[in-house]
Motif scaffolding. Sequence first.
Motif, PDB file in Angstrom:
ATOM      1  N   MET A   1      18.870 113.962  69.475  1.00 11.14           N
ATOM      2  CA  MET A   1      18.071 113.503  68.343  1.00 11.14           C
ATOM      3  C   MET A   1      18.704 112.268  67.707  1.00 11.14           C
ATOM      4  N   VAL A   2      17.879 111.485  67.039  1.00 16.87           N
ATOM      5  CA  VAL A   2      18.342 110.268  66.364  1.00 16.87           C
ATOM      6  C   VAL A   2      17.642 110.158  65.016  1.00 16.87           C
ATOM      7  N   ALA A   3      17.943 109.087  64.287  1.00 19.43           N
ATOM      8  CA  ALA A   3      17.312 108.863  62.985  1.00 19.43           C
ATOM      9  C   ALA A   3      15.819 108.609  63.135  1.00 19.43           C
ATOM     10  N   SER A   4      15.094 108.785  62.043  1.00 21.47           N
ATOM     11  CA  SER A   4      13.659 108.495  62.030  1.00 21.47           C
ATOM     12  C   SER A   4      13.406 107.036  61.665  1.00 21.47           C
ATOM     13  N   GLN A   5      14.100 106.557  60.635  1.00 22.87           N
ATOM     14  CA  GLN A   5      13.977 105.170  60.192  1.00 22.87           C
ATOM     15  C   GLN A   5      15.341 104.653  59.734  1.00 22.87           C
ATOM     16  N   VAL A   6      15.500 103.344  59.814  1.00 22.50           N
ATOM     17  CA  VAL A   6      16.668 102.674  59.244  1.00 22.50           C
ATOM     18  C   VAL A   6      16.163 101.694  58.192  1.00 22.50           C
ATOM     19  N   HIS A   7      16.718 101.768  57.000  1.00 16.32           N
ATOM     20  CA  HIS A   7      16.308 100.896  55.901  1.00 16.32           C
ATOM     21  C   HIS A   7      17.431  99.909  55.599  1.00 16.32           C
ATOM     22  N   LEU A   8      17.139  98.624  55.690  1.00 13.19           N
ATOM     23  CA  LEU A   8      18.103  97.587  55.356  1.00 13.19           C
ATOM     24  C   LEU A   8      17.855  97.161  53.915  1.00 13.19           C
ATOM     25  N   VAL A   9      18.778  97.471  53.040  1.00 14.74           N
ATOM     26  CA  VAL A   9      18.627  97.191  51.616  1.00 14.74           C
ATOM     27  C   VAL A   9      19.566  96.053  51.239  1.00 14.74           C
ATOM     28  N   ARG A  10      19.034  95.037  50.598  1.00  9.75           N
ATOM     29  CA  ARG A  10      19.885  93.963  50.103  1.00  9.75           C
ATOM     30  C   ARG A  10      20.437  94.362  48.728  1.00  9.75           C
ATOM     31  N   HIS A  11      21.628  93.887  48.415  1.00  5.84           N
ATOM     32  CA  HIS A  11      22.237  94.178  47.113  1.00  5.84           C
ATOM     33  C   HIS A  11      21.440  93.532  45.982  1.00  5.84           C
ATOM     34  N   GLY A  12      21.740  93.958  44.757  1.00  2.40           N
ATOM     35  CA  GLY A  12      21.096  93.394  43.573  1.00  2.40           C
ATOM     36  C   GLY A  12      21.777  92.127  43.091  1.00  2.40           C
ATOM     37  N   ALA A 138      24.136 103.316  63.669  1.00  2.00           N
ATOM     38  CA  ALA A 138      23.623 104.115  62.560  1.00  2.00           C
ATOM     39  C   ALA A 138      22.463 104.990  63.021  1.00  2.00           C
ATOM     40  N   TRP A 139      21.607 104.418  63.832  1.00  2.00           N
ATOM     41  CA  TRP A 139      20.450 105.135  64.370  1.00  2.00           C
ATOM     42  C   TRP A 139      20.877 106.375  65.153  1.00  2.00           C
ATOM     43  N   ASN A 140      21.946 106.220  65.912  1.00  2.00           N
ATOM     44  CA  ASN A 140      22.418 107.309  66.764  1.00  2.00           C
ATOM     45  C   ASN A 140      23.436 108.222  66.093  1.00  2.00           C
ATOM     46  N   SER A 141      23.772 107.939  64.832  1.00  2.00           N
ATOM     47  CA  SER A 141      24.824 108.691  64.163  1.00  2.00           C
ATOM     48  C   SER A 141      24.348 109.978  63.511  1.00  2.00           C
ATOM     49  N   VAL A 142      23.030 110.178  63.438  1.00  2.00           N
ATOM     50  CA  VAL A 142      22.493 111.375  62.791  1.00  2.00           C
ATOM     51  C   VAL A 142      21.505 112.061  63.731  1.00  2.00           C
ATOM     52  N   ASP A 143      21.257 113.319  63.467  1.00  2.00           N
ATOM     53  CA  ASP A 143      20.340 114.081  64.320  1.00  2.00           C
ATOM     54  C   ASP A 143      18.890 113.936  63.878  1.00  2.00           C
ATOM     55  N   GLU A 144      18.680 113.626  62.616  1.00  2.00           N
ATOM     56  CA  GLU A 144      17.325 113.434  62.087  1.00  2.00           C
ATOM     57  C   GLU A 144      17.435 112.788  60.714  1.00  2.00           C
ATOM     58  N   GLY A 145      16.287 112.397  60.155  1.00  2.00           N
ATOM     59  CA  GLY A 145      16.282 111.768  58.842  1.00  2.00           C
ATOM     60  C   GLY A 145      16.484 110.272  58.910  1.00  2.00           C
ATOM     61  N   ASP A 146      16.625 109.652  57.747  1.00  2.00           N
ATOM     62  CA  ASP A 146      16.737 108.201  57.640  1.00  2.00           C
ATOM     63  C   ASP A 146      18.166 107.781  57.288  1.00  2.00           C
ATOM     64  N   VAL A 147      18.513 106.557  57.693  1.00  2.00           N
ATOM     65  CA  VAL A 147      19.796 105.963  57.347  1.00  2.00           C
ATOM     66  C   VAL A 147      19.529 104.685  56.557  1.00  2.00           C
ATOM     67  N   VAL A 148      20.281 104.482  55.498  1.00  2.00           N
ATOM     68  CA  VAL A 148      20.178 103.279  54.673  1.00  2.00           C
ATOM     69  C   VAL A 148      21.428 102.432  54.891  1.00  2.00           C
ATOM     70  N   LEU A 149      21.229 101.152  55.195  1.00  2.00           N
ATOM     71  CA  LEU A 149      22.328 100.195  55.304  1.00  2.00           C
ATOM     72  C   LEU A 149      22.188  99.170  54.187  1.00  2.00           C
ATOM     73  N   VAL A 150      23.192  99.069  53.325  1.00  2.52           N
ATOM     74  CA  VAL A 150      23.149  98.126  52.204  1.00  2.52           C
ATOM     75  C   VAL A 150      23.962  96.901  52.598  1.00  2.52           C
ATOM     76  N   SER A 151      23.281  95.772  52.726  1.00  5.67           N
ATOM     77  CA  SER A 151      23.905  94.574  53.268  1.00  5.67           C
ATOM     78  C   SER A 151      23.550  93.358  52.417  1.00  5.67           C
ATOM     79  N   HIS A 152      23.407  92.214  53.053  1.00  8.65           N
ATOM     80  CA  HIS A 152      23.263  90.924  52.385  1.00  8.65           C
ATOM     81  C   HIS A 152      22.092  90.154  52.978  1.00  8.65           C
ATOM     82  N   GLN A 153      21.652  89.115  52.273  1.00  6.73           N
ATOM     83  CA  GLN A 153      20.427  88.419  52.665  1.00  6.73           C
ATOM     84  C   GLN A 153      20.480  87.849  54.081  1.00  6.73           C
TER      85      GLN A 153
END
Length: 214
Positions: A1-12, A138-153
């Motif tokens: 199993m792998v993640a469902s979605q990966v969300h790339l979030v930019r900092h504030g 990150a996608w392969n690091s979990v069995d299910e659910g979503d992973v959030v990566l907080v990065s830069h523009q």
Amino acid sequence: MVASQVHLVRHGEVFNPERVLYGRLPQYRLSERGVLMAAAAAEELVERGRAVVRVVASPLQRAQESAAPIAAAFALAIDTDERIIEPTNAFEGKRMRGPDGALRDPRNWPALINPLKPSWGEPFRSISARMLAAIDDAWNSVDEGDVVLVSHQLPIWMVHQALAHERLAHDPRKRRCDLSSITTLCWHGDHFAETAYVSPALALLDPSNDVGAV
């Protein structure tokens, strides 16, 4: 199993009254407005009803602080990945525009000789490669659910360009990656694809101070 979605979030938004290009410089924290932006991104993910099971952030302070409300919302710890950090940049600590801007100083012009690479910092191909590798892990690091990566523009935009099969070299003024925006990826067949982009902090963007990278 792998993640469902990966969300790339930019900092504030970053507290940067001198409006320098802060790049990888330490101790550039979120402004009060930036804290509200980060909270807006966390609220967006909660309202989606997604099962976020892992939060990963760039080691830079502004990314760690932007990851905090997301991690708190889902009762998770924050993991750190050096690969999703801001690129190196020869103009760190300098004001880019204005009468005393770095772009007006002839001593800086050699760094501008090749915008396609770019000559002032980490090559676009390098940024893209390390980001895509981090996303795949990150996608392969979990069995299910979503992973959030907080990065830069720029790192997030390099992912967008790569997945869209667009040239990595681009006009920085045309990046679609607002402060605290969320770019969502899913796996389609044999590749990642961008499936959504939202700007939860849109109402806070004007006025805001956004001087991260060239």
